[in-house]
Every structure is written in structure tokens, then in C-alpha cells.
Design a protein around this motif. Structure first.
Motif, PDB file in Angstrom:
ATOM      1  N   GLY A 102       0.817  -1.204   0.000  1.00  0.00           N
ATOM      2  CA  GLY A 102       0.000   0.000   0.000  1.00  0.00           C
ATOM      3  C   GLY A 102       0.854   1.258   0.000  1.00  0.00           C
ATOM      4  O   GLY A 102       2.010   1.260  -0.427  1.00  0.00           O
ATOM      5  N   ARG A 103       0.286   2.318   0.527  1.00  0.00           N
ATOM      6  CA  ARG A 103       0.954   3.622   0.504  1.00  0.00           C
ATOM      7  C   ARG A 103       1.907   3.825   1.665  1.00  0.00           C
ATOM      8  O   ARG A 103       2.718   4.745   1.645  1.00  0.00           O
ATOM      9  CB  ARG A 103      -0.107   4.738   0.528  1.00  0.00           C
ATOM     10  CG  ARG A 103      -0.895   4.838  -0.763  1.00  0.00           C
ATOM     11  CD  ARG A 103      -2.150   5.649  -0.559  1.00  0.00           C
ATOM     12  NE  ARG A 103      -3.157   4.859   0.142  1.00  0.00           N
ATOM     13  CZ  ARG A 103      -4.369   4.602  -0.345  1.00  0.00           C
ATOM     14  NH1 ARG A 103      -4.710   5.079  -1.515  1.00  0.00           N
ATOM     15  NH2 ARG A 103      -5.214   3.872   0.329  1.00  0.00           N
ATOM     16  N   VAL A 140      -1.576  -6.724  -2.081  1.00  0.00           N
ATOM     17  CA  VAL A 140      -2.803  -6.021  -2.432  1.00  0.00           C
ATOM     18  C   VAL A 140      -3.806  -7.051  -2.920  1.00  0.00           C
ATOM     19  O   VAL A 140      -3.518  -7.811  -3.856  1.00  0.00           O
ATOM     20  CB  VAL A 140      -2.570  -4.945  -3.509  1.00  0.00           C
ATOM     21  CG1 VAL A 140      -3.891  -4.300  -3.918  1.00  0.00           C
ATOM     22  CG2 VAL A 140      -1.601  -3.881  -3.001  1.00  0.00           C
ATOM     23  N   HIS A 166      -7.273  -3.724  -2.120  1.00  0.00           N
ATOM     24  CA  HIS A 166      -7.133  -3.370  -0.707  1.00  0.00           C
ATOM     25  C   HIS A 166      -5.755  -3.807  -0.193  1.00  0.00           C
ATOM     26  O   HIS A 166      -5.449  -5.001  -0.174  1.00  0.00           O
ATOM     27  CB  HIS A 166      -8.228  -4.039   0.117  1.00  0.00           C
ATOM     28  CG  HIS A 166      -9.613  -3.672  -0.314  1.00  0.00           C
ATOM     29  ND1 HIS A 166     -10.144  -2.420  -0.132  1.00  0.00           N
ATOM     30  CD2 HIS A 166     -10.573  -4.407  -0.933  1.00  0.00           C
ATOM     31  CE1 HIS A 166     -11.377  -2.383  -0.615  1.00  0.00           C
ATOM     32  NE2 HIS A 166     -11.659  -3.577  -1.105  1.00  0.00           N
ATOM     33  N   PRO A 167      -4.919  -2.860   0.241  1.00  0.00           N
ATOM     34  CA  PRO A 167      -3.601  -3.237   0.764  1.00  0.00           C
ATOM     35  C   PRO A 167      -3.708  -3.981   2.090  1.00  0.00           C
ATOM     36  O   PRO A 167      -4.562  -3.693   2.930  1.00  0.00           O
ATOM     37  CB  PRO A 167      -2.895  -1.883   0.963  1.00  0.00           C
ATOM     38  CG  PRO A 167      -3.651  -0.918   0.111  1.00  0.00           C
ATOM     39  CD  PRO A 167      -5.074  -1.400   0.135  1.00  0.00           C
ATOM     40  N   GLU A 195      -4.670  -2.382   5.859  1.00  0.00           N
ATOM     41  CA  GLU A 195      -4.320  -0.967   5.901  1.00  0.00           C
ATOM     42  C   GLU A 195      -5.515  -0.112   6.319  1.00  0.00           C
ATOM     43  O   GLU A 195      -6.622  -0.296   5.820  1.00  0.00           O
ATOM     44  CB  GLU A 195      -3.834  -0.505   4.521  1.00  0.00           C
ATOM     45  CG  GLU A 195      -3.336   0.927   4.502  1.00  0.00           C
ATOM     46  CD  GLU A 195      -2.945   1.393   3.117  1.00  0.00           C
ATOM     47  OE1 GLU A 195      -1.751   1.650   2.885  1.00  0.00           O
ATOM     48  OE2 GLU A 195      -3.847   1.477   2.247  1.00  0.00           O
ATOM     49  N   VAL A 238      -6.172   3.717   6.240  1.00  0.00           N
ATOM     50  CA  VAL A 238      -5.588   4.953   5.746  1.00  0.00           C
ATOM     51  C   VAL A 238      -5.828   6.100   6.703  1.00  0.00           C
ATOM     52  O   VAL A 238      -4.934   6.906   6.992  1.00  0.00           O
ATOM     53  CB  VAL A 238      -6.151   5.290   4.347  1.00  0.00           C
ATOM     54  CG1 VAL A 238      -5.612   6.625   3.861  1.00  0.00           C
ATOM     55  CG2 VAL A 238      -5.804   4.178   3.362  1.00  0.00           C
ATOM     56  N   TYR A 270      -1.737  -0.080  10.183  1.00  0.00           N
ATOM     57  CA  TYR A 270      -2.374  -1.348   9.820  1.00  0.00           C
ATOM     58  C   TYR A 270      -3.007  -1.941  11.075  1.00  0.00           C
ATOM     59  O   TYR A 270      -2.464  -1.801  12.174  1.00  0.00           O
ATOM     60  CB  TYR A 270      -1.342  -2.328   9.250  1.00  0.00           C
ATOM     61  CG  TYR A 270      -1.046  -2.134   7.776  1.00  0.00           C
ATOM     62  CD1 TYR A 270      -1.256  -3.156   6.873  1.00  0.00           C
ATOM     63  CD2 TYR A 270      -0.561  -0.928   7.292  1.00  0.00           C
ATOM     64  CE1 TYR A 270      -0.990  -2.992   5.518  1.00  0.00           C
ATOM     65  CE2 TYR A 270      -0.288  -0.749   5.957  1.00  0.00           C
ATOM     66  CZ  TYR A 270      -0.508  -1.784   5.070  1.00  0.00           C
ATOM     67  OH  TYR A 270      -0.248  -1.608   3.728  1.00  0.00           O
TER      68      TYR A 270
END
Length: 328
Positions: free
Chosen positions: A165-166, A194, A198-199, A229, A231, A236
Motif C-alpha cells: 500500500g501507501r 494487495v 485493498h492493501p 491498511e 488509511v 495497519y
């Protein structure tokens, strides 16, 4: 209580400790939450004090959640004392925290509770006993198999293990350490992925490396967890525990924190490699998946050969809804 408009996030640990002891529950609870986000050094002693001594159920429950990330004998003793509460909400958090950080002796304390297994607190008690059993290699309260659906999709979407993810890896590892207190973790043992956009991440016990496969799978074991994750909170959070035991030649289970079995599969040993196939899923709690690969206990290397997720089948086994209760 606050006497000015300074945000709680900007207050010192000492000031937050004073507010957490306040009788106004919203202020006390949020002050505890800020200290937990900081991993404040004052939190363990404060949490032990409040879980048994605060007048409000919400604050005691928040303290129990905080203690569920702080292993240690003093923490366990405070949580065992808090089992005497007459609040179901507090009791749920206390038994959950004991499952996460208690040693094997916590099972005896939990066994003294007489709870209806169909109630929320009864289900949490069952999961706490299960987690303690796998954390300490005890065949006391193992996962109860349920009807599942075998992965049979002609085509599935790939779960991407090549990217995450980010958030940076260090953030994922820090989150995993909070969710899996007492488990050895490292950047090499945490694997982002992923799934359907969805991470998430698979966090494995770094202590598995260097052990013989028969040792790894010779008793019930907490292997790690799946994380998801979040956000908005920039971290997490725990999605499902990864548990294994030696039944039927080797089983692996993915179980949510509330005790819901989501996916399961089988393991086998070939030299230093533990091979796995996860292809049984329980609708509607999880979409069908097929994930295969191996873990080399000598090098600590995880290999994923195939990772697919599909839409739920119309013929999938469904959860049985609870019976309706008459009104009035």
C-alpha cells in the motif's frame, strides 16, 4: 478535567495521566487513547491502575484494550483481578487482552468463568482460550472446524505480492508489533500485498527462522497474522490470526479476532520447507481464495506460487442466521 482548550494530543504524558483518572469518562477515555497512540512509558502502570480502579466502565474497558498490547506479569495480574467485574463490556475487553498477552497460567483464570458460549462475552472467552492455546503450544482449546467451501473458480483475480500500500514498511512492522505483542517481527518477516485493490500484509513470526519444520508444526502455534491498511489512522490493524496445528497431518487456520474462522488449509513438510495450500473459505465472512507456496525455515524465505481470490459462489456454504427472538 481540562481547564483550557489545549488539544489532548498536545498535552504532556503527566497531564494526560491526571485527566485519565478523572471521573468524566469521555475525557478519561480519550486521554488513555492518546497515551496508547504515543506508546507512553506511563501507560502500563496507569492502565493497570485504571482497569481495576476507575469508576466508569468505558474507562476500564479502554484500559484493558491498552493492556492487551503490554505483555508482562504485572499486566496479567491486573487483568486477572479485573475478571471480577460485573460489566459484560469490560469483561469482553479483559478476556481479550488476556488472550493476547497472558501466559499459560491465564487459562486457569479464564476457566473459572462460567459464561454462556452463545453470548458475545462467551464467544470472546472461547477465542481468548484458543489464542492462549496456540500462543503457548497447548492442545487445550483448538480451532473448531466448520463447513467451508473449496476454491473452485475457473478464473480468479490475482493477489499481488509484488507491491504493497501507501505506507512504508517500517509503519507496517510497527503496527504488527502492536497487534502481535510478544511475537518476534522484522522487516523481512512482514510481507505486504494487495487483494482486490485493498492493501494488506502478512506478518510472520521471525522466530520461525532457524527452527526445524517438525518443531514449527509439532504443536499448536501462532504463526502470525494478516493485517489490513487503515488509511485514516495511518496504520495497519489486525484482520485475522494465522494459526497452525498438527491435526490431519497439518492444518492452518485464519481466524478473526472475534473467533470467526474465515479461511483454512493444509501444510506439509519437504526438507526445510513447510508447504501450504489455503483453499477453503467460509462464506460470507471471506471470499474464496487459493494461496499456495512454502516457507523455508532455514532461510526465513516465504515463496508464494499462486494467490487468487474469487467472488463468492452462489452455492457457497452460508452462515446460519441466529433464531429470531420474540418481542415482548
Amino acid at each position: 478535567m481540562p481547564t483550557d482548550h489545549t488539544p489532548l494530543d498536545h498535552r504532556s504524558d503527566a497531564a494526560l495521566g491526571r485527566l485519565a483518572r478523572a471521573t468524566r469518562p469521555d475525557v478519561a477515555s480519550e486521554s488513555l487513547a492518546v497515551l496508547a497512540r504515543r506508546d507512553a512509558p506511563t501507560l502500563p502502570a496507569l492502565g493497570r491502575e485504571l482497569v481495576v480502579g476507575h469508576a466508569d466502565d468505558r474507562v476500564r474497558a479502554r484500559a484493558a484494550v491498552a493492556l492487551g498490547r503490554i505483555p508482562g506479569r504485572a499486566t496479567q495480574e491486573a487483568l486477572e483481578t479485573a475478571l471480577a467485574t460485573d460489566s459484560p463490556d469490560v469483561l469482553r475487553r479483559v478476556v481479550g487482552a488476556l488472550g493476547r498477552v497472558g501466559d499459560a497460567s491465564a487459562l486457569a483464570s479464564l476457566d473459572r468463568l462460567r459464561l454462556d458460549p452463545t453470548t458475545p462475552v462467551g464467544r470472546d472467552l472461547r477465542m481468548a482460550r484458543t489464542l492462549l492455546s496456540y500462543r503457548h503450544g497447548l492442545e487445550v482449546s483448538l480451532v473448531e472446524p466448520v463447513d467451508t467451501t473449496k476454491y473452485s473458480a475457473a478464473r480468479g483475480r490475482t493477489i499481488d505480492w509484488a507491491r504493497g500500500g501507501r505506507m512504508p514498511k517500517r509503519t507496517i512492522v510497527a503496527s504488527a508489533e502492536r497487534e502481535l505483542p510478544g511475537l518476534a517481527l522484522s522487516q523481512a518477516s512482514v510481507h505486504p500485498y494487495v487483494c482486490s485493490g485493498h492493501p494488506g500484509a502478512l506478518a510472520l513470526d521471525a522466530g520461525l527462522r532457524g527452527q526445524a519444520p517438525d518443531t514449527v508444526l509439532g504443536a499448536p502455534r501462532l504463526l502470525g497474522a494478516l493485517l489490513r491498511e487503515r488509511v485514516c489512522s495511518e496504520r495497519y490493524s489486525l484482520d485475522a490470526y494465522l494459526l497452525a496445528d498438527q491435526r490431519d497431518g497439518g492444518r492452518v487456520w485464519l481466524v478473526r479476532p472475534d473467533g470467526t474462522l474465515v479461511h483454512s488449509g493444509r501444510t506439509s513438510v519437504d526438507g526445510p520447507v513447510v508447504s501450504f495450500v489455503v483453499d477453503e473459505s467460509r462464506a460470507p465472512y471471506g471470499s474464496p481464495v487459493r494461496v499456495t507456496g512454502g516457507y523455508d525455515t532455514g532461510t526465513g524465505r516465504l515463496t508464494v506460487d499462486e494467490a487468487l481470490v474469487a467472488s463468492p459462489s452462489t452455492h457457497a456454504v452460508r452462515a446460519t442466521p441466529p433464531a429470531l427472538r420474540p418481542v415482548g
